[in-house]
Design a protein around this motif. Structure first.
Motif, PDB file in Angstrom:
ATOM      1  N   ALA A 172       0.831  -1.208   0.000  1.00  0.00           N
ATOM      2  CA  ALA A 172       0.000   0.000   0.000  1.00  0.00           C
ATOM      3  C   ALA A 172       0.859   1.250   0.000  1.00  0.00           C
ATOM      4  O   ALA A 172       0.421   2.312  -0.471  1.00  0.00           O
ATOM      5  N   ARG A 173       2.069   1.150   0.527  1.00  0.00           N
ATOM      6  CA  ARG A 173       2.973   2.299   0.495  1.00  0.00           C
ATOM      7  C   ARG A 173       3.246   2.724  -0.937  1.00  0.00           C
ATOM      8  O   ARG A 173       3.491   3.902  -1.218  1.00  0.00           O
ATOM      9  N   GLY A 174       3.198   1.750  -1.852  1.00  0.00           N
ATOM     10  CA  GLY A 174       3.369   2.078  -3.256  1.00  0.00           C
ATOM     11  C   GLY A 174       2.288   2.990  -3.796  1.00  0.00           C
ATOM     12  O   GLY A 174       2.531   3.775  -4.724  1.00  0.00           O
ATOM     13  N   LEU A 175       1.082   2.908  -3.230  1.00  0.00           N
ATOM     14  CA  LEU A 175       0.016   3.811  -3.653  1.00  0.00           C
ATOM     15  C   LEU A 175       0.384   5.253  -3.337  1.00  0.00           C
ATOM     16  O   LEU A 175       0.023   6.170  -4.078  1.00  0.00           O
ATOM     17  N   ASP A 176       1.076   5.453  -2.220  1.00  0.00           N
ATOM     18  CA  ASP A 176       1.503   6.793  -1.825  1.00  0.00           C
ATOM     19  C   ASP A 176       2.695   7.268  -2.667  1.00  0.00           C
ATOM     20  O   ASP A 176       2.754   8.432  -3.078  1.00  0.00           O
TER      21      ASP A 176
END
Length: 277
Positions: A172-176
């Motif tokens: 999910a950090r990749g979404l940021d």
């Protein structure tokens, strides 16, 4: 019926996970996705191979702080960033394959969903690798770190923790980060890489959403509150505390609740306040 078609998807996923050659691993996943095996045995328990995951001798794996930071003003600098992204996607292929074979007694939709994730991660990896080749480099040309797989190792005995801390935290950090990195590459003149990042962000929303769905479903089966269980798992398995800015629209699309996002932002503010005290 051929031997391949007579085998269980979960067993074949483990074989693909063990394959060290990126091209062969990719093709094995593509074959599994486009020519599905005849059955899934959810009850089978397979022994863990001695060496996981299968990967090539290069890149050299180093601690995160030892991965060189390069400016994007040079081809080498842009290639180094694209390589880091390719390594994340290669790890993501392995993570999806691992969750398929490792955990028994789940619905067929669980295994099918993560097979689709593995396939899309293969697409991402191969797009990035092809771009690396156009820049004069290849996967393995630069050192890389192993943060994603390290968390998979820590949580391998606990599926709820795996779901909480890999797709819902690290991926999910990749979404940021994706829009930020995409804009940096575009500003540096690498529009082709920026367009690949657009594809990755689009697909990663669905991958994180799948993690959210199964995390909540399993939490309900275990009679845990998903919101209060998460910080306990994060502490137990030493997950990194995430820092903003957060891509709120993408996280909402991926199934995070407003309460979860409020908690995430409160944690970020508390950490920033303690650092500035």
């Amino acid at each position: 019926m051929s031997e391949t078609l007579s085998q269980c998807l979960r067993r074949l996923a483990r074989e693909a996970l063990q394959e060290p050659d990126p091209a062969l691993k990719s093709q094995m996943v593509i074959d599994l996705h486009t020519r599905p095996v005849a059955h899934i045995d959810p009850l089978a328990v397979y022994p863990e191979p001695s060496l996981l995951p299968g990967r090539p001798t290069q890149p050299t794996i180093v601690a995160p702080q030892h991965v060189p930071q390069r400016g994007l003003g040079t081809v080498e600098g842009r290639a180094g960033l694209v390589h880091a992204l390719a390594h994340i996607e290669f790890n993501a292929i392995n993570l999806a394959l691992d969750i398929i074979w490792r955990y028994p007694n789940l619905p067929e939709s669980f295994y099918g969903g993560w097979l689709t994730v593995a396939y899309e991660e293969v697409v991402h990896f191969n797009l990035l690798r092809q771009h690396l080749l156009q820049l004069g480099y290849d996967y393995g040309s630069f050192p890389a770190h192993d943060g994603l797989w390290d968390m998979a190792e820590r949580t391998k005995e606990d599926l709820l923790a795996r779901l909480a801390l890999v797709p819902r935290t690290l991926e999910a950090r990749g979404l940021d980060a994706c829009p930020i990195v995409r804009n940096k590459l575009a500003k540096a003149g690498d529009q082709a890489a920026a367009e690949i990042l657009d594809i990755i962000l689009r697909d990663e929303v669905g991958h994180v959403a799948l993690g959210n769905y199964w995390y909540r479903r399993l939490a309900a089966e275990f009679k845990h509150d998903p919101l209060t269980e998460y910080p306990q798992l994060a502490i137990q398995y030493r997950a990194p505390r995430l820092r903003g800015p957060f891509n709120i629209p993408a996280r909402l699309k991926a199934g995070f609740t407003p309460a979860e996002l409020d908690w995430l932002q409160d944690q970020d503010k508390a950490k920033a306040k303690s650092e500035n005290a």
